[in-house]
Design a protein around this motif. Structure first.
Motif, short mmCIF file in Angstrom:
data_model
loop_
_atom_site.label_atom_id
_atom_site.label_comp_id
_atom_site.label_asym_id
_atom_site.label_seq_id
_atom_site.Cartn_x
_atom_site.Cartn_y
_atom_site.Cartn_z
N LYS A 1 69.29 16.15 -59.64
CA LYS A 1 67.93 15.80 -59.22
C LYS A 1 67.21 17.02 -58.67
O LYS A 1 66.04 17.26 -58.98
CB LYS A 1 68.01 14.70 -58.15
N ALA A 2 67.91 17.82 -57.86
CA ALA A 2 67.30 19.03 -57.30
C ALA A 2 66.90 20.01 -58.40
O ALA A 2 65.83 20.63 -58.34
CB ALA A 2 68.28 19.70 -56.33
N LYS A 3 67.75 20.13 -59.42
CA LYS A 3 67.42 21.03 -60.53
C LYS A 3 66.17 20.56 -61.27
O LYS A 3 65.32 21.38 -61.66
CB LYS A 3 68.60 21.12 -61.51
N LEU A 4 66.02 19.25 -61.45
CA LEU A 4 64.84 18.73 -62.13
C LEU A 4 63.59 18.91 -61.25
O LEU A 4 62.50 19.19 -61.76
CB LEU A 4 65.03 17.25 -62.49
N MET A 5 63.76 18.79 -59.95
CA MET A 5 62.62 19.01 -59.04
C MET A 5 62.13 20.45 -59.11
O MET A 5 60.95 20.72 -58.87
CB MET A 5 63.03 18.66 -57.60
N PHE A 6 63.03 21.36 -59.44
CA PHE A 6 62.65 22.77 -59.54
C PHE A 6 61.58 23.00 -60.60
O PHE A 6 60.82 23.96 -60.51
CB PHE A 6 63.88 23.62 -59.86
N PHE A 7 61.48 22.13 -61.58
CA PHE A 7 60.44 22.25 -62.59
C PHE A 7 59.04 22.07 -61.97
O PHE A 7 58.04 22.49 -62.54
CB PHE A 7 60.62 21.23 -63.71
N PHE A 8 59.01 21.45 -60.79
CA PHE A 8 57.74 21.21 -60.12
C PHE A 8 57.53 22.11 -58.90
O PHE A 8 56.44 22.61 -58.66
CB PHE A 8 57.64 19.75 -59.67
N THR A 9 58.59 22.30 -58.14
CA THR A 9 58.48 23.09 -56.92
C THR A 9 59.60 24.11 -56.83
O THR A 9 60.77 23.76 -56.95
CB THR A 9 58.48 22.20 -55.66
N ARG A 10 59.25 25.36 -56.65
CA ARG A 10 60.24 26.41 -56.49
C ARG A 10 60.54 26.66 -55.02
O ARG A 10 61.59 27.18 -54.66
CB ARG A 10 59.74 27.72 -57.12
N TYR A 11 59.62 26.29 -54.15
CA TYR A 11 59.77 26.58 -52.72
C TYR A 11 59.55 25.31 -51.88
O TYR A 11 58.57 25.22 -51.14
CB TYR A 11 58.77 27.66 -52.30
N PRO A 12 60.43 24.32 -51.99
CA PRO A 12 60.25 23.09 -51.20
C PRO A 12 60.53 23.33 -49.73
O PRO A 12 61.40 24.13 -49.37
CB PRO A 12 61.28 22.14 -51.82
N SER A 13 59.79 22.65 -48.88
CA SER A 13 60.03 22.73 -47.44
C SER A 13 61.16 21.77 -47.08
O SER A 13 61.51 20.86 -47.84
CB SER A 13 58.77 22.34 -46.67
N SER A 14 61.71 21.94 -45.90
CA SER A 14 62.78 21.04 -45.46
C SER A 14 62.25 19.63 -45.30
O SER A 14 62.97 18.65 -45.58
CB SER A 14 63.39 21.54 -44.14
N ASN A 15 60.99 19.49 -44.89
CA ASN A 15 60.41 18.16 -44.76
C ASN A 15 60.28 17.49 -46.12
O ASN A 15 60.49 16.28 -46.25
CB ASN A 15 59.03 18.24 -44.09
N MET A 16 59.92 18.25 -47.13
CA MET A 16 59.82 17.70 -48.48
C MET A 16 61.19 17.23 -48.95
O MET A 16 61.32 16.16 -49.55
CB MET A 16 59.26 18.73 -49.46
N LEU A 17 62.21 18.03 -48.69
CA LEU A 17 63.55 17.66 -49.13
C LEU A 17 64.00 16.37 -48.47
O LEU A 17 64.61 15.51 -49.11
CB LEU A 17 64.53 18.79 -48.80
N LYS A 18 63.69 16.20 -47.20
CA LYS A 18 64.06 14.96 -46.50
C LYS A 18 63.35 13.76 -47.11
O LYS A 18 63.89 12.67 -47.20
CB LYS A 18 63.73 15.09 -45.02
N MET A 19 62.12 13.99 -47.55
CA MET A 19 61.33 12.91 -48.14
C MET A 19 61.88 12.50 -49.50
O MET A 19 61.92 11.31 -49.85
CB MET A 19 59.87 13.37 -48.29
#
Length: 237
Positions: free
Chosen positions: A87-105
């Motif tokens: 899932k994290a790898k697929l999210m990388f297609f959208f965001t390269r620099y996610p914040s910790s708050n985004m990751l928790k969400m």
């Protein structure tokens, strides 16, 4: 039996000792990081716990006790799975620099603590490192092949660069990569090309200027990714 070591010449170590992952736990950890980008170094559990106990905490600045750190280590094993990595790898297609708050969400099914947050951030750091290594590689390759104008560099779904990236983040090719990622990849490739042609790579910190450009090109991650079962919805047969 000595702990197996897999090392990449271009990836930083995770800094997690194999001594903390005996038996099946080590196998789960190695499966979770099932590519050559991960370096696992042998080391006793005691060293990890001591390091964590000395480390400052979150907002209150307090370090965790040895017992608390042991619990946090156990929760990493229980909280993160191979599906979370995919899932994290697929999210990388959208965001390269996610914040910790985004990751928790977007990883709401994970019980967060300092160790798990650090591990997720480390994943994206590794994703970025592979991404930028490919960009530099293909930019230098284009220069060696005689490309002189940056406009000659394009990235499409049939490009070798895209295939390399897609194979890394979407190995089964069962996710439709968004067009925006391809656009960002082209921008990144051209940034590297221009910097190298201008001789900026003589400066050890020359890539930082590129990072500042690319970090502003993140797009919104679809809400579908917030679901713990999002892979079932996102992936096609």
């Amino acid at each position: 039996m000595p702990c197996p070591v897999t090392e990449s010449p271009h990836r930083p170590a995770l800094g997690i000792g194999c001594g903390a992952w005996p038996g099946s736990s080590l196998l789960i950890f190695m499966q979770l990081h099932n590519d050559a980008s991960v370096l696992v170094r042998p080391g006793p559990e005691a060293a990890f716990l001591a390091k964590m106990a000395r480390r400052g905490g979150g907002g209150d600045g307090a370090g965790c006790t040895v017992a608390e750190c042991a619990v946090e280590r156990r929760e990493i094993q229980e909280g993160l799975s191979p599906n979370h990595l995919k899932k994290a790898k697929l999210m990388f297609f959208f965001t390269r620099y996610p914040s910790s708050n985004m990751l928790k969400m977007f990883f709401s099914d994970v019980k967060f603590n300092r160790c798990i947050t650090s591990q997720l951030i480390k994943w994206f750091s590794n994703f970025r490192e592979f991404y930028y290594i490919q960009m530099e590689k293909f930019a230098r390759q284009a220069i060696n092949e005689g490309v002189t104008a940056v406009d000659e560099l394009t990235v499409g779904r049939d490009a070798e660069l895209f295939r390399a990236l897609n194979m890394h983040y979407n190995k089964a090719n069962d996710f439709e990569v968004p067009d925006r990622f391809i656009e960002v990849s082209q921008v990144t490739l051209r940034e590297f090309f221009n910097a190298i042609v201008a001789g900026k790579d003589a400066d050890p910190s020359w890539k930082k200027a590129i990072y500042k450009v690319i970090c502003k090109l993140d797009s919104e991650v679809p809400d579908t990714f917030k679901s713990p079962n999002c892979l079932q919805e996102l992936l096609h047969d």
